[in-house]
Design a protein around this motif. Structure first.
Motif, PDB file in Angstrom:
ATOM      1  N   GLY A 246      -4.170 -12.101   8.780  1.00  0.00           N
ATOM      2  CA  GLY A 246      -3.057 -11.162   8.794  1.00  0.00           C
ATOM      3  C   GLY A 246      -3.120 -10.182   7.634  1.00  0.00           C
ATOM      4  N   GLU A 247      -3.463 -10.677   6.457  1.00  0.00           N
ATOM      5  CA  GLU A 247      -3.563  -9.810   5.280  1.00  0.00           C
ATOM      6  C   GLU A 247      -4.722  -8.828   5.422  1.00  0.00           C
ATOM      7  OE1 GLU A 247      -1.808 -12.777   1.796  1.00  0.00           O
ATOM      8  OE2 GLU A 247      -3.910 -12.943   2.402  1.00  0.00           O
ATOM      9  N   ALA A 248      -5.844  -9.302   5.964  1.00  0.00           N
ATOM     10  CA  ALA A 248      -6.996  -8.431   6.173  1.00  0.00           C
ATOM     11  C   ALA A 248      -6.661  -7.322   7.162  1.00  0.00           C
ATOM     12  CB  ALA A 248      -8.191  -9.238   6.664  1.00  0.00           C
ATOM     13  N   GLU A 249      -5.968  -7.687   8.223  1.00  0.00           N
ATOM     14  CA  GLU A 249      -5.637  -6.697   9.250  1.00  0.00           C
ATOM     15  C   GLU A 249      -4.605  -5.687   8.756  1.00  0.00           C
ATOM     16  OE1 GLU A 249      -4.750  -8.618  12.945  1.00  0.00           O
ATOM     17  OE2 GLU A 249      -6.691  -9.622  13.014  1.00  0.00           O
ATOM     18  N   LYS A 250      -3.675  -6.112   7.920  1.00  0.00           N
ATOM     19  CA  LYS A 250      -2.693  -5.167   7.378  1.00  0.00           C
ATOM     20  C   LYS A 250      -3.382  -4.133   6.490  1.00  0.00           C
ATOM     21  CE  LYS A 250       1.714  -4.695   4.978  1.00  0.00           C
ATOM     22  NZ  LYS A 250       1.268  -3.444   4.318  1.00  0.00           N
ATOM     23  N   ALA A 251      -4.327  -4.603   5.665  1.00  0.00           N
ATOM     24  CA  ALA A 251      -5.062  -3.677   4.800  1.00  0.00           C
ATOM     25  C   ALA A 251      -5.836  -2.665   5.634  1.00  0.00           C
ATOM     26  CB  ALA A 251      -6.003  -4.452   3.888  1.00  0.00           C
ATOM     27  N   ALA A 252      -6.458  -3.157   6.720  1.00  0.00           N
ATOM     28  CA  ALA A 252      -7.215  -2.265   7.598  1.00  0.00           C
ATOM     29  C   ALA A 252      -6.288  -1.300   8.327  1.00  0.00           C
ATOM     30  CB  ALA A 252      -8.029  -3.074   8.596  1.00  0.00           C
ATOM     31  N   ALA A 253      -5.180  -1.826   8.840  1.00  0.00           N
ATOM     32  CA  ALA A 253      -4.245  -0.996   9.609  1.00  0.00           C
ATOM     33  C   ALA A 253      -3.663   0.124   8.752  1.00  0.00           C
ATOM     34  CB  ALA A 253      -3.128  -1.861  10.184  1.00  0.00           C
ATOM     35  N   ASP A 254      -3.270  -0.182   7.531  1.00  0.00           N
ATOM     36  CA  ASP A 254      -2.682   0.834   6.649  1.00  0.00           C
ATOM     37  C   ASP A 254      -3.662   1.977   6.407  1.00  0.00           C
ATOM     38  OD1 ASP A 254      -0.369  -0.635   6.502  1.00  0.00           O
ATOM     39  OD2 ASP A 254      -0.780  -1.472   4.513  1.00  0.00           O
ATOM     40  N   ALA A 255      -4.939   1.633   6.229  1.00  0.00           N
ATOM     41  CA  ALA A 255      -5.947   2.668   5.989  1.00  0.00           C
ATOM     42  C   ALA A 255      -6.258   3.451   7.260  1.00  0.00           C
ATOM     43  CB  ALA A 255      -7.220   2.042   5.431  1.00  0.00           C
ATOM     44  N   LEU A 256      -6.313   2.768   8.389  1.00  0.00           N
ATOM     45  CA  LEU A 256      -6.610   3.450   9.651  1.00  0.00           C
ATOM     46  C   LEU A 256      -5.494   4.400  10.060  1.00  0.00           C
ATOM     47  CD1 LEU A 256      -8.215   0.507  11.660  1.00  0.00           C
ATOM     48  CD2 LEU A 256      -9.368   2.600  10.896  1.00  0.00           C
ATOM     49  N   LYS A 257      -4.256   4.074   9.683  1.00  0.00           N
ATOM     50  CA  LYS A 257      -3.133   4.970   9.994  1.00  0.00           C
ATOM     51  C   LYS A 257      -3.263   6.296   9.254  1.00  0.00           C
ATOM     52  CE  LYS A 257       0.142   1.263  11.042  1.00  0.00           C
ATOM     53  NZ  LYS A 257       1.270   0.452  10.525  1.00  0.00           N
ATOM     54  N   VAL A 258      -3.891   6.240   8.090  1.00  0.00           N
ATOM     55  CA  VAL A 258      -4.141   7.471   7.338  1.00  0.00           C
ATOM     56  C   VAL A 258      -5.253   8.274   8.010  1.00  0.00           C
ATOM     57  CG1 VAL A 258      -4.907   8.428   5.129  1.00  0.00           C
ATOM     58  CG2 VAL A 258      -3.365   6.446   5.176  1.00  0.00           C
ATOM     59  N   ARG A 259      -6.284   7.583   8.439  1.00  0.00           N
ATOM     60  CA  ARG A 259      -7.434   8.254   9.066  1.00  0.00           C
ATOM     61  C   ARG A 259      -7.100   8.752  10.471  1.00  0.00           C
ATOM     62  NH1 ARG A 259     -13.626   5.758   9.407  1.00  0.00           N
ATOM     63  NH2 ARG A 259     -14.570   7.563  10.426  1.00  0.00           N
TER      64      ARG A 259
END
Length: 375
Positions: A35-48
């Motif tokens: 869950g923590e890994a996916e949140k970090a990825a999701a936050d960055a992908l939302k920017v991209r």
């Protein structure tokens, strides 16, 4: 030419607006949860990709993070259980009970390797006794269905500690009671037999701190236990797929308790309706702590790869430690990459906040392209 360029930009904008990204990661063992890994990825992908739809499905193949991933998909009630770790030190672990009354156990919460400091690991002493205590608590709660996540264990005792804890709690008759009254499903990503060249000790003993002579001793112990159990029951499950899971816990569950083995990743992927979620997906991002050729032997990322390829959806793989990248690419991953700079010390890479930052940075450099985007 400017018109062609404008049309290409317009077309790509439409693609991006229709992007559907699925995050389906395992935990980065000893570091951060799925869950923590996916949140970090999701936050960055939302920017991209600010217009993209991002679905997060925290997963596990049975080891560390199993309980959390299961309860993220299916609402559960958590129960605290006082038990012991692999060195018989008191710990408090949790059981989960879902809406159907099924009890979910993560064996690593009791005998997990990450619970034992590296300089304290003693595989010849390590025991699965705490897993038996968790099972005993489940039985006292009236459980008739139990799902056990296997993996990440510090022990290689063939489940003897677990069996002892059950016997001390309920007497010898408990084994027959469980075989006839309780349905146990084992969730694992391991196909190894109990002993032999591909057995629990030979393949997994080193990572638990065992030296060459200790591995030989553990393998002999496993074979001796299996031969004694064959005489007792008249059948032998020591060479069954998964018997070597969690230091032989898989064997004890199957031989003594009548448990059946399933791919842990498949259990959660089915519960999450993953195949349906793949419809219209642009790409899947999966990940795990360490990726190499063993990933292709049934670990969660390759199970995801197989399902996604049937839908024609590309799968990108990230990992904390990456080896044999060519084999992973040959297997069909669209890209494989390590989130860690090559010169970063392991101790630094394992810090949770550092791992999250590294995942975020990786999201801005991964080779996603228009072929990953479906209108």
């Amino acid at each position: 030419m400017p018109e062609n360029r404008s049309f290409a930009i317009f077309q790509y904008t439409l693609y991006v607006m229709h992007m559907k990204i699925i995050l389906a990661m395992d935990s980065f063992k000893g570091c951060i949860t799925s869950g923590e890994a996916e949140k970090a990825a999701a936050d960055a992908l939302k920017v991209r990709y600010p217009e993209a739809e991002i679905l997060s499905i925290p997963l596990s193949d049975g080891g560390d993070g199993w309980l959390e991933a299961y309860s993220d998909i299916t609402p559960c009630t958590m129960l605290n259980v006082d038990c012991h770790d692999a060195l018989m030190r008191p710990v408090t672990a949790q059981l989960a009970v879902d809406v159907s009354g099924t009890v979910i156990i993560e064996s690593a919460r009791a005998c997990g390797l990450t619970l034992i400091e590296e300089n304290s690991r003693r595989v010849l002493r390590a025991t699965s006794y705490g897993v038996g205590e968790l099972l005993a608590a489940a039985l006292r709660s009236g459980a008739k269905e139990i799902v056990v996540g296997l993996g990440g264990s510090a022990s290689s005792d063939c489940g003897l500690g677990m069996l002892l804890a059950l016997k001390e709690s309920f007497g010898e008759e408990v084994f027959n009671r469980i075989r006839t009254e309780v349905r146990i499903t084992l969730a694992s990503d391991v196909e190894n037999p109990l002993y032999g060249p591909r057995g629990a000790a030979v393949v997994f003993g080193k990572q638990k701190g065992a030296g060459p002579e200790e591995i030989k001793m553990l393998d002999r112990r496993a074979e001796t236990f299996a031969r004694a159990s064959l005489k007792r029951f008249g059948f032998d499950y020591s060479q069954n797929k998964g018997a070597g899971a969690a230091g032989g816990l898989g064997y004890a569950f199957m031989q003594y308790l009548g448990a059946r083995m399933e791919w842990g990743s498949d259990i959660l992927l089915n519960k999450a309706s993953f195949d349906e979620k793949l419809r219209g997906a642009s790409f899947v991002l999966t990940g795990e702590g360490s990726a190499d050729s063993q990933t292709l032997m049934g670990k969660l990322p390759v199970r995801i790869l197989h399902m996604a390829r049937e839908r024609g959806v590309p799968v990108h793989l990230i990992a904390g430690r990456l080896q044999e990248a060519n084999k992973l690419l040959d297997a069909g991953f669209a890209s494989v990459s390590s989130i860690n700079p090559p010169d970063m010390p392991l101790a630094e890479a394992l810090k949770p906040e550092r791992a999250k930052k590294n995942i975020a940075v990786a999201m801005h450099s991964l080779p996603f392209n228009q072929q990953d985007v479906s209108a």
